[in-house]
Design an enzyme around this catalytic site. Structure first.
Site, PDB file in Angstrom:
ATOM      1  N   ARG A  18       0.834  -1.208   0.000  1.00 26.41           N
ATOM      2  CA  ARG A  18       0.000   0.000   0.000  1.00 26.41           C
ATOM      3  C   ARG A  18       0.865   1.254   0.000  1.00 26.41           C
ATOM      4  O   ARG A  18       0.527   2.246  -0.642  1.00 26.41           O
ATOM      5  CB  ARG A  18      -0.943   0.005   1.207  1.00 26.41           C
ATOM      6  CG  ARG A  18      -2.076  -1.005   1.103  1.00 26.41           C
ATOM      7  CD  ARG A  18      -3.052  -0.841   2.247  1.00 26.41           C
ATOM      8  NE  ARG A  18      -3.731   0.445   2.200  1.00 26.41           N
ATOM      9  CZ  ARG A  18      -4.157   1.109   3.276  1.00 26.41           C
ATOM     10  NH1 ARG A  18      -3.956   0.611   4.491  1.00 26.41           N
ATOM     11  NH2 ARG A  18      -4.776   2.260   3.143  1.00 26.41           N
ATOM     12  N   CYS A  56      -0.211   6.719   8.882  1.00 26.44           N
ATOM     13  CA  CYS A  56      -0.631   5.427   8.332  1.00 26.44           C
ATOM     14  C   CYS A  56      -1.756   5.711   7.346  1.00 26.44           C
ATOM     15  O   CYS A  56      -1.688   6.662   6.576  1.00 26.44           O
ATOM     16  CB  CYS A  56      -1.051   4.469   9.436  1.00 26.44           C
ATOM     17  SG  CYS A  56      -2.352   5.096  10.523  1.00 26.44           S
TER      18      CYS A  56
END
Length: 282
Positions: free
Chosen positions: A179, A238
Site C-alpha cells: 500500500r 498510516c
C-alpha cells in the site's frame, strides 16, 4: 507499579479483581465494523468493557479529515470516565490484531494526559494460550471523572505539507509495503504515499506470537529508519491514524520518546487532489 507501555497476561491475571484496574476490549475489523461487538458478546476478558473504534475512539468524518478523525477530547474523557477510568486507574487495552486497535486507545489516553495505560501484549490470543478464561458477564463499573490535560502531540496536514518542502522532520508510514508503494489500495480512493515518507509496517514490531519484539531490536531498527533524525522530529502516519499509534508504542518501548502523530494520515492527505503524491501506480 505503573504500566505505561505493555503488560503481559500473567500480570493482568493478578489484577483482574483490583478495583484500581480497568480492562477495555478494543477488537475491531475495518471490513466488518460490528465484528468487535459480536466478539465481545461471545466472550471477553473478565471485567472488560467494550469500546468501538468508530464510535468511541474516533470523531465524525466530514470528507476531508480522514477515515478515523481524532475524537473530541472532552467526549472521549467522558466516555472513559463512564467506564470507570479516573486519573488513578490503571487501564489495560487489548484486541485480537497484535495491538493495532489497542494501540490507538493507548495513544489517545496518553494524549489526554493519562499515563497509566498499557496494551495487553499478544492480546486475547496470548491470554487464552496462557490459560486465561473469557466471560460473557457485563461489568457495571462505577462512573468517575477523567479530566483531560491535552498534550501537543498532533501534527496538522499543513505542517506535514510544509515539511514535504523543507524536510525538517521524518514522516513514517505504518501501512503495509504494498500500500505504501501504491499497490493493492482497497481502503482509500487514491493510492500512494506522502512524498518523503519512510515505511515502517507496524506488524514488523511484532514477533511470531503477536507480541512486541524486544526493546533493543525495536530501538536498533527505528534508529536506522530515522537515520540521525531525533525521535522528537519524527511524525507517525498510516492510513487513518490508527496503526501509526502502534509505531508510537513500539518507539516508546524502545526508549525513543517524543514522536508525534499525523492523525489524518493518508486518508486525509489524499482527500485534496492538490497535495502531492508519491508511489502512485498507473
Amino acid at each position: 507499579m505503573i504500566y505505561s507501555t505493555v503488560v503481559d497476561s500473567a500480570v493482568l491475571a493478578e489484577h483482574l479483581d483490583d478495583p484500581g484496574w480497568r480492562v477495555l476490549d478494543c477488537r475491531h475489523q475495518l471490513s466488518d465494523t460490528d465484528a468487535g461487538a459480536r466478539a465481545y458478546a461471545a466472550g471477553h476478558l473478565p471485567g472488560a468493557s467494550f469500546v468501538h473504534l468508530d464510535r468511541d475512539l474516533s470523531g465524525p468524518m466530514n470528507g476531508s479529515n480522514g477515515r478515523h478523525p481524532l475524537p473530541d477530547p472532552q467526549l472521549l474523557a467522558g466516555r472513559l470516565g463512564a467506564l470507570g477510568v479516573s486519573r488513578e486507574t490503571q487501564v489495560v487495552a487489548y484486541d485480537d490484531s497484535g495491538g493495532m486497535i489497542a494501540g490507538r486507545l493507548w495513544w489517545l489516553l496518553r494524549w489526554l494526559g493519562h499515563d497509566r495505560v498499557a496494551v495487553l501484549d499478544g492480546g486475547v490470543d496470548r491470554w487464552l494460550a496462557q490459560g486465561g478464561l473469557l466471560s460473557t458477564d457485563l461489568p457495571e463499573p462505577a462512573p468517575t471523572l477523567l479530566e483531560p490535560t491535552l498534550r501537543d502531540w498532533v501534527v496538522s496536514t499543513q505542517e506535514v505539507l510544509a515539511d514535504v518542502h523543507d524536510g525538517q522532520s521524518c514522516l513514517v508510514d505504518a501501512r503495509s509495503p504494498d500500500r505504501f508503494r501504491g499497490e493493492n489500495e482497497t481502503l482509500d480512493p487514491v493510492a500512494g504515499h506522502i512524498p518523503g515518507a519512510r515505511n515502517r509496517f507496524f506488524r514488523d514490531n511484532l514477533d511470531a506470537e503477536g507480541c512486541l519484539r524486544p526493546a533493543a531490536e525495536l530501538r536498533r531498527e527505528f534508529l536506522a529508519l530515522l537515520a540521525g533524525i531525533a525521535p522528537q522530529q519524527a511524525v507517525m502516519s498510516c492510513g487513518s491514524g490508527v496503526t501509526a499509534c502502534h509505531n508510537l508504542l513500539a518507539m516508546e518501548v524502545a526508549g525513543l520518546h517524543g514522536a508525534r502523530l499525523y492523525a489524518g494520515s493518508w486518508s486525509e492527505w489524499c482527500s485534496d487532489p492538490s497535495r502531492p503524491v508519491a508511489g502512485r501506480t498507473p
